[in-house]
Design an enzyme around this catalytic site. Sequence first.
Site, PDB file in Angstrom:
ATOM      1  N   GLU A   1       0.829  -1.205   0.000  1.00  0.00           N
ATOM      2  CA  GLU A   1       0.000   0.000   0.000  1.00  0.00           C
ATOM      3  C   GLU A   1       0.863   1.256   0.000  1.00  0.00           C
ATOM      4  O   GLU A   1       1.940   1.281   0.599  1.00  0.00           O
ATOM      5  CB  GLU A   1      -0.914   0.009   1.228  1.00  0.00           C
ATOM      6  CG  GLU A   1      -1.836  -1.192   1.249  1.00  0.00           C
ATOM      7  CD  GLU A   1      -2.876  -1.140   2.345  1.00  0.00           C
ATOM      8  OE1 GLU A   1      -2.973  -0.122   3.039  1.00  0.00           O
ATOM      9  OE2 GLU A   1      -3.600  -2.143   2.478  1.00  0.00           O
TER      10      GLU A   1
ATOM     11  N   CYS B   1       3.565   8.433   1.095  1.00  0.00           N
ATOM     12  CA  CYS B   1       4.088   7.498   2.105  1.00  0.00           C
ATOM     13  C   CYS B   1       4.287   6.162   1.414  1.00  0.00           C
ATOM     14  O   CYS B   1       3.334   5.555   0.931  1.00  0.00           O
ATOM     15  CB  CYS B   1       3.064   7.397   3.240  1.00  0.00           C
ATOM     16  SG  CYS B   1       3.531   6.196   4.493  1.00  0.00           S
TER      17      CYS B   1
ATOM     18  N   CYS C   1       5.939  -7.027   7.818  1.00  0.00           N
ATOM     19  CA  CYS C   1       7.022  -6.472   8.637  1.00  0.00           C
ATOM     20  C   CYS C   1       7.323  -7.427   9.794  1.00  0.00           C
ATOM     21  O   CYS C   1       6.410  -8.004  10.390  1.00  0.00           O
ATOM     22  CB  CYS C   1       6.609  -5.107   9.195  1.00  0.00           C
ATOM     23  SG  CYS C   1       7.931  -4.310  10.118  1.00  0.00           S
TER      24      CYS C   1
ATOM     25  N   CYS D   1       5.281  -4.267  15.966  1.00  0.00           N
ATOM     26  CA  CYS D   1       4.864  -3.260  16.952  1.00  0.00           C
ATOM     27  C   CYS D   1       3.383  -3.521  17.261  1.00  0.00           C
ATOM     28  O   CYS D   1       2.601  -3.756  16.325  1.00  0.00           O
ATOM     29  CB  CYS D   1       5.016  -1.857  16.371  1.00  0.00           C
ATOM     30  SG  CYS D   1       6.674  -1.503  15.806  1.00  0.00           S
TER      31      CYS D   1
ATOM     32  N   CYS E   1       0.388  -1.711  15.341  1.00  0.00           N
ATOM     33  CA  CYS E   1       0.492  -1.599  13.883  1.00  0.00           C
ATOM     34  C   CYS E   1      -0.090  -2.820  13.178  1.00  0.00           C
ATOM     35  O   CYS E   1       0.307  -3.962  13.454  1.00  0.00           O
ATOM     36  CB  CYS E   1       1.958  -1.396  13.498  1.00  0.00           C
ATOM     37  SG  CYS E   1       2.227  -1.423  11.721  1.00  0.00           S
TER      38      CYS E   1
ATOM     39  N   GLY F   1       6.517  -1.987   6.430  1.00  0.00           N
ATOM     40  CA  GLY F   1       7.883  -2.500   6.547  1.00  0.00           C
ATOM     41  C   GLY F   1       8.840  -1.602   7.294  1.00  0.00           C
ATOM     42  O   GLY F   1       8.563  -0.429   7.549  1.00  0.00           O
ATOM     43  N   GLU F   2       9.983  -2.195   7.661  1.00  0.00           N
ATOM     44  CA  GLU F   2      11.073  -1.470   8.331  1.00  0.00           C
ATOM     45  C   GLU F   2      12.139  -1.196   7.267  1.00  0.00           C
ATOM     46  O   GLU F   2      12.861  -2.114   6.842  1.00  0.00           O
ATOM     47  CB  GLU F   2      11.622  -2.338   9.480  1.00  0.00           C
ATOM     48  CG  GLU F   2      12.977  -1.943  10.036  1.00  0.00           C
ATOM     49  CD  GLU F   2      13.092  -0.475  10.452  1.00  0.00           C
ATOM     50  OE1 GLU F   2      12.439  -0.094  11.424  1.00  0.00           O
ATOM     51  OE2 GLU F   2      13.849   0.275   9.795  1.00  0.00           O
TER      52      GLU F   2
ATOM     53  N   SER G   1      11.553   6.503   8.344  1.00  0.00           N
ATOM     54  CA  SER G   1      11.102   6.166   9.692  1.00  0.00           C
ATOM     55  C   SER G   1      11.598   4.771  10.070  1.00  0.00           C
ATOM     56  O   SER G   1      11.434   3.819   9.310  1.00  0.00           O
ATOM     57  CB  SER G   1       9.575   6.197   9.719  1.00  0.00           C
ATOM     58  OG  SER G   1       9.112   5.733  10.955  1.00  0.00           O
TER      59      SER G   1
ATOM     60  N   LEU H   1       9.457   5.757  18.722  1.00  0.00           N
ATOM     61  CA  LEU H   1       9.867   5.657  20.132  1.00  0.00           C
ATOM     62  C   LEU H   1       8.760   4.990  20.960  1.00  0.00           C
ATOM     63  O   LEU H   1       8.946   3.919  21.519  1.00  0.00           O
ATOM     64  CB  LEU H   1      10.164   7.063  20.657  1.00  0.00           C
ATOM     65  CG  LEU H   1      10.910   7.136  21.975  1.00  0.00           C
ATOM     66  CD1 LEU H   1      12.322   6.630  21.833  1.00  0.00           C
ATOM     67  CD2 LEU H   1      10.914   8.572  22.504  1.00  0.00           C
ATOM     68  N   HIS H   2       7.645   5.653  21.087  1.00  0.00           N
ATOM     69  CA  HIS H   2       6.414   5.122  21.677  1.00  0.00           C
ATOM     70  C   HIS H   2       6.455   4.782  23.157  1.00  0.00           C
ATOM     71  O   HIS H   2       5.443   4.359  23.722  1.00  0.00           O
ATOM     72  CB  HIS H   2       5.904   3.892  20.896  1.00  0.00           C
ATOM     73  CG  HIS H   2       5.837   4.127  19.430  1.00  0.00           C
ATOM     74  ND1 HIS H   2       5.076   5.122  18.870  1.00  0.00           N
ATOM     75  CD2 HIS H   2       6.489   3.525  18.386  1.00  0.00           C
ATOM     76  CE1 HIS H   2       5.237   5.108  17.550  1.00  0.00           C
ATOM     77  NE2 HIS H   2       6.091   4.156  17.238  1.00  0.00           N
TER      78      HIS H   2
ATOM     79  N   ASN I   1      -4.573   4.774  15.715  1.00  0.00           N
ATOM     80  CA  ASN I   1      -5.621   4.482  14.739  1.00  0.00           C
ATOM     81  C   ASN I   1      -6.032   3.026  14.880  1.00  0.00           C
ATOM     82  O   ASN I   1      -5.203   2.130  14.705  1.00  0.00           O
ATOM     83  CB  ASN I   1      -5.100   4.752  13.318  1.00  0.00           C
ATOM     84  CG  ASN I   1      -4.887   6.231  13.093  1.00  0.00           C
ATOM     85  OD1 ASN I   1      -5.800   7.028  13.231  1.00  0.00           O
ATOM     86  ND2 ASN I   1      -3.654   6.606  12.789  1.00  0.00           N
TER      87      ASN I   1
ATOM     88  N   CYS J   1      -1.916   6.135   9.749  1.00  0.00           N
ATOM     89  CA  CYS J   1      -0.719   5.538  10.303  1.00  0.00           C
ATOM     90  C   CYS J   1      -1.039   4.265  11.100  1.00  0.00           C
ATOM     91  O   CYS J   1      -1.924   4.275  11.957  1.00  0.00           O
ATOM     92  CB  CYS J   1      -0.105   6.594  11.233  1.00  0.00           C
ATOM     93  SG  CYS J   1       1.537   6.210  11.688  1.00  0.00           S
TER      94      CYS J   1
HETATM   95  S1  SF4 Z   1       5.230   0.401  12.876  1.00  0.00           S
HETATM   96 FE1  SF4 Z   1       6.670   0.110  11.188  1.00  0.00          FE
HETATM   97  S2  SF4 Z   1       8.262  -1.169  12.109  1.00  0.00           S
HETATM   98 FE2  SF4 Z   1       6.512  -1.346  13.476  1.00  0.00          FE
HETATM   99  S3  SF4 Z   1       5.407  -3.168  12.740  1.00  0.00           S
HETATM  100 FE3  SF4 Z   1       4.523  -1.386  11.683  1.00  0.00          FE
HETATM  101  S4  SF4 Z   1       5.607  -1.276   9.747  1.00  0.00           S
HETATM  102 FE4  SF4 Z   1       6.831  -2.550  11.113  1.00  0.00          FE
END
Ligand code: SF4
Length: 356
Positions: free
Chosen positions: A91, A104, A111, A115, A118, A170-171, A202, A225-226, A305, A348
């Site tokens: 996406e 974006c 991923c 997290c 996410c 993804g990272e 990011s 960070l979170h 979200n 996000c």
């Molecule tokens: S926030 Fe980014 S790093 Fe974390 S699971 Fe989602 S896509 Fe992966």
Amino acid sequence: MKMTNLLDLSPLKFVNYCKELGEMPFRAKQLQKWIHKFGVSDFNKMTDLSMSLRKKLKNSVYIKAPHIMSDQISFDGTRKWIFHVKKNIIETVFIPEKNRNTLCISTQVGCAINCIFCSTGRQGFVRNLTVGEIIGQLWVTEFKLRREKNIKINSQGKRQITNIVMMGMGEPLLNYKSTIGALKLILSDHAYGLSRRHVILSTSGIIPMIDKLAQECPVELAVSLHASNNNLRNKLVPISKKYPLKELILACHRYITYSPRHMITFEYCMLHGINDTDIHAIELISLMRKNKILTSCKINLIPFNCFPNSNLICSKNSRIKIFAKILMNSGIFVTIRKIRGNDINAACGQLSGKIL
Ligand code: SF4
């Protein structure tokens, strides 16, 4: 000879490829310009290339971009494209604003970081995207937007996408090579020519790669960070067990030292009852102050979200405002992210690679 997808070539690989064909290095710039600056994929239309080069190209290369499967527009103008890449789905989100248009983009299918807030992370990791699949998201959307506005293909200064954020699925730093290849095209004057300040990568905090990025391609850095302490971060962003918070902040410090004009953005997803109390805000200030990063960072508070089965709740607006005020009173620059595109699951943390 193996056929090459020209979208997979970084600026350096364009030069190497032209050398392989027995061509001068300036041909690489011309070719790159036709493809990435003007969106031309028909070699016959690349009029300043010699006929012999055009013939060689027809026999040895092709241009294959990700294919759009779905195109959705939110009530707020945010647009989400779902792309088909080989057997997978990714996406890409377009966020138009008054003074800028941001894209974006995704760097992986799924991923591995997982997290908890996410939706992409819940899917697990499938594979890395190639340079062509990453830059292809920009290539397809930039020239699609130009066509929709009837902007002539080779007109200068009519760029539709002015900012890039690598914050999609993804990272990016776990797909380092392809991400750098795509970044170099985004920054190249012979391709998209965006300034480093308009490109944000990011990361969840892959420390060795942050250092590498500082040296090889220092764009703006956003760090997920979170959490205000390591124990909490281990639960929210599991990669923290490998790359602890303290070391991550030190890596951010090195990043700014290496490229002093940069400011680190710390992303902080606001989760009700988990990381949003006054104590967390005070702990965050002390973390920044201790590591001498307080004045060279920005904290971006992101209202959570929701997505199916997340079992998490977003902090109340009033709580987010109080949290922001505590941080601001200590001299930290704070922003609260405006929610965009959540009616089409483009906000996000909501990207799942599913067609609704
Ligand atoms: S926030 Fe980014 S790093 Fe974390 S699971 Fe989602 S896509 Fe992966």
